[in-house]
Design a protein around this motif. Structure first.
Motif, short mmCIF file in Angstrom:
data_model
loop_
_atom_site.label_atom_id
_atom_site.label_comp_id
_atom_site.label_asym_id
_atom_site.label_seq_id
_atom_site.Cartn_x
_atom_site.Cartn_y
_atom_site.Cartn_z
N ALA A 24 -6.00 -9.48 8.52
CA ALA A 24 -4.56 -9.40 8.78
C ALA A 24 -3.85 -10.64 8.28
O ALA A 24 -4.48 -11.67 8.03
CB ALA A 24 -4.30 -9.26 10.28
N ASN A 36 -7.71 -11.61 -0.45
CA ASN A 36 -8.90 -11.28 -1.24
C ASN A 36 -9.22 -9.79 -1.09
O ASN A 36 -9.85 -9.36 -0.13
CB ASN A 36 -10.06 -12.16 -0.73
CG ASN A 36 -11.29 -12.03 -1.60
OD1 ASN A 36 -11.48 -11.03 -2.28
ND2 ASN A 36 -12.12 -13.05 -1.57
N GLU A 43 2.97 -3.17 16.12
CA GLU A 43 2.42 -2.75 14.83
C GLU A 43 3.17 -1.50 14.39
O GLU A 43 2.90 -0.40 14.88
CB GLU A 43 0.93 -2.46 14.98
CG GLU A 43 0.13 -2.45 13.70
CD GLU A 43 0.20 -3.75 12.93
OE1 GLU A 43 0.93 -3.76 11.92
OE2 GLU A 43 -0.45 -4.73 13.32
N GLN A 92 2.46 -11.96 15.29
CA GLN A 92 2.50 -10.50 15.48
C GLN A 92 1.10 -9.92 15.67
O GLN A 92 0.90 -8.95 16.41
CB GLN A 92 3.15 -9.84 14.26
CG GLN A 92 3.21 -8.32 14.36
CD GLN A 92 3.38 -7.63 13.00
OE1 GLN A 92 3.84 -8.22 12.03
NE2 GLN A 92 3.00 -6.37 12.93
N ASP A 104 0.84 -1.21 0.00
CA ASP A 104 0.00 0.00 0.00
C ASP A 104 0.87 1.25 0.00
O ASP A 104 0.61 2.21 -0.73
CB ASP A 104 -0.88 0.04 1.26
CG ASP A 104 -2.07 -0.92 1.18
OD1 ASP A 104 -2.73 -0.95 0.13
OD2 ASP A 104 -2.33 -1.63 2.16
P1 ADP Z 1 0.98 -5.59 7.52
O1 ADP Z 1 1.74 -4.70 6.61
O2 ADP Z 1 1.69 -5.96 8.76
O3 ADP Z 1 0.46 -6.79 6.81
P2 ADP Z 1 -0.93 -3.38 7.65
O4 ADP Z 1 -2.04 -3.11 8.59
O5 ADP Z 1 0.13 -2.34 7.55
O6 ADP Z 1 -0.33 -4.79 8.03
O7 ADP Z 1 -1.50 -3.59 6.17
C1 ADP Z 1 -2.27 -4.66 5.81
C2 ADP Z 1 -2.83 -4.40 4.41
O8 ADP Z 1 -3.07 -5.66 3.79
C3 ADP Z 1 -4.18 -3.71 4.45
O9 ADP Z 1 -4.38 -3.04 3.22
C4 ADP Z 1 -5.15 -4.89 4.55
O10 ADP Z 1 -6.43 -4.57 4.09
C5 ADP Z 1 -4.46 -5.88 3.63
N1 ADP Z 1 -4.71 -7.30 3.91
C6 ADP Z 1 -4.19 -8.04 4.91
N2 ADP Z 1 -4.60 -9.32 4.81
C7 ADP Z 1 -5.40 -9.37 3.72
C8 ADP Z 1 -6.14 -10.43 3.09
N3 ADP Z 1 -6.10 -11.67 3.56
N4 ADP Z 1 -6.85 -10.12 1.99
C9 ADP Z 1 -6.88 -8.85 1.51
N5 ADP Z 1 -6.22 -7.82 2.06
C10 ADP Z 1 -5.48 -8.07 3.14
#
Ligand code: ADP
Length: 444
Positions: A272, A331, A352, A277, A21
């Motif tokens: 997540a 997804n 986090e 974590q 992102d």
């Molecule tokens: P991390 O970078 O530790 O994974 P963050 O909160 O910084 O956690 O970002 C997670 C991002 O990934 C968010 O955009 C969240 O919506 C997305 N995400 C996490 N798991 C999934 C999943 N199984 N399917 C779709 N999007 C996911």
């Protein structure tokens, strides 16, 4: 000013988590501030290769190595080590091939960790005036490998750059040691790293960067994450229509996930990576009691088998069937639908660095209940637009859940809190300006 971002993921081209992102949105915002930004990422065999980041004039360059032709699901370190060493070599080659002379190279996480090392050791005239920044999105992942794993045709030439007695290489440590500046993704997490509370053994390495380490809170891509224009959600909504919008989205999601269709049941969500974590141990007792508490919980995640196994067992229990929905895999569409429908959003993480899910949830009027760590603490105002629990215990988490349920009984107050969530500004602009200040400081 020219800035190159080097990272293993970049949304929407390829994304596994928050790093994707960030790399998919920060360069766009920097461009708006007049910084010519490009992204260098691997040329994965199974993705499309747009020349620009969609919807922007940020160029994307691809490092083309056979290592990236197909996934490495077992994460075999013998493949992973030369893969990212080759990535660092090729990323620099690609900048040269494209004749993009960067003033700054921002290296994201350990995958790009060898870039500052190679620049320091090679003394290439092309990068003579280039400064580097290493950005820590997750310091737990250090990229530690036996040096001998780099003895492949593509990477063995860099073995001479290491001390012959060195047996183990940490990509991240080499990055930190050799870079001009280190950042992490929230001010409070920077404090946690400095104090050693969450440093995964890197307290001393970071101490040596005195005056050259800060935390800058991530932002969100407000075009991509936008309940008013989100192409994935069932019913678009805004601040004025959030109440009915969320209710519609909830009913449709309940139907899609075979939950009891009833907008009066509070819906809690968890999205997540399923790793330790993310505090899944705290989530499980709540999942087990969902029916008794008369709450619904929707989980979306991909990750460790021990967690998928446990969650699957709960999902199969007859008495939980209309109360919980457990969804595995990555997804994007379902994620958006969950943000659009959820009343409350759960983030019981142990640590986090920044966390984006709380920001996305708030943008969609879902109230976060989160551990008081890292960027969660920097982005949630206790009792105002969410709740933060201090002790990482079931009891402390439950206390905040109970506050949420009490709020649920008071529609007027609930509405106010939702509105405060949606009012909060997590757009990239402010953070991008902070990066620009840092770049200027480094180039002085
Ligand atoms: P991390 O970078 O530790 O994974 P963050 O909160 O910084 O956690 O970002 C997670 C991002 O990934 C968010 O955009 C969240 O919506 C997305 N995400 C996490 N798991 C999934 C999943 N199984 N399917 C779709 N999007 C996911």
């Amino acid at each position: 000013m020219r800035v190159a971002h080097i990272a293993f993921e970049c949304s929407p081209i390829f994304k596994t988590g928050g790093l994707g992102d960030v790399v998919g949105s920060l360069p766009k915002e920097l461009n708006k501030l007049g910084v010519e930004s490009v992204v260098v990422m691997p040329k994965y065999g199974w993705i499309q290769y747009p020349k620009n980041l969609p919807g922007s004039d940020v160029k994307v360059f691809y490092a083309d190595s056979h290592f990236f032709n197909k996934p490495n699901p077992s994460h075999d370190p013998k493949i992973t080590a030369p893969k990212y060493a080759h990535f660092a070599i090729l990323a620099l080659d690609e900048l040269k091939r494209q004749n993009f002379v960067p003033d700054i190279i921002q290296c994201h996480d350990w995958h790009a960790g060898l870039v500052p090392f190679l620049i320091k050791k090679h003394h290439d005239a092309f990068f003579e005036n280039t400064k580097t920044i290493v950005t820590l999105h997750n310091i737990a992942f250090k990229g530690n490998f036996p040096v001998r794993y780099l003895n492949t045709p593509q990477t063995k030439h860099i073995l001479d750059l290491f001390n012959s007695r060195q047996k183990v290489i940490s990509f991240l440590k080499e990055g930190i040691k050799n870079t001009d500046f280190v950042t992490t993704v929230s001010p409070y997490h920077a404090r946690e790293i400095r104090s050693g509370k969450v440093s995964f053994g890197f307290k001393q390495v970071i101490r040596k960067k005195k005056g050259k380490f800060i935390g800058i809170l991530n932002g969100l891509d407000y075009q991509f994450w936008n309940p008013r224009g989100d192409k994935f959600i069932f019913q678009k909504f805004n601040l004025n229509t959030v109440k009915s919008g969320k209710s519609d989205n909830k009913i449709k999601l309940q139907k899609e996930l075979s939950l009891e269709k009833n907008p009066d049941i509070p819906l809690f969500a968890f999205i997540a990576r399923l790793t330790s974590q993310k505090g899944i141990e705290l989530l499980l007792p709540l999942v087990e009691n969902a029916g008794k508490k008369r709450i619904q919980i929707v989980i979306l995640g991909k990750g460790e088998r021990k967690y998928t196994k446990l969650l699957k067992e709960y999902a199969q229990k007859e008495e939980l069937k209309s109360w919980i929905s457990v969804n595995f895999g990555f997804n994007e569409k379902l994620a958006h639908r969950i943000y659009g429908a959820a009343d409350f959003f759960l983030i019981p993480s142990f640590y986090e660095p920044c966390g984006l899910t709380q920001m996305i949830a708030m943008r969609y009027g879902s109230i976060p209940i989160a551990a008081r760590v890292g960027g969660l603490k920097d982005s949630i105002d206790e009792g105002k637009n969410g709740w933060l629990f201090q002790e990482h215990t079931e009891k402390a988490f439950k206390q905040k859940i109970d506050l949420a349920l009490r709020l649920w009984e008071n529609p007027e107050k609930l509405q106010h809190m939702r509105e405060r969530c949606m009012h909060k500004d997590f757009s990239w602009r402010r953070s991008a300006k902070a990066y620009l200040r840092l770049y200027n400081r480094l180039l002085k």
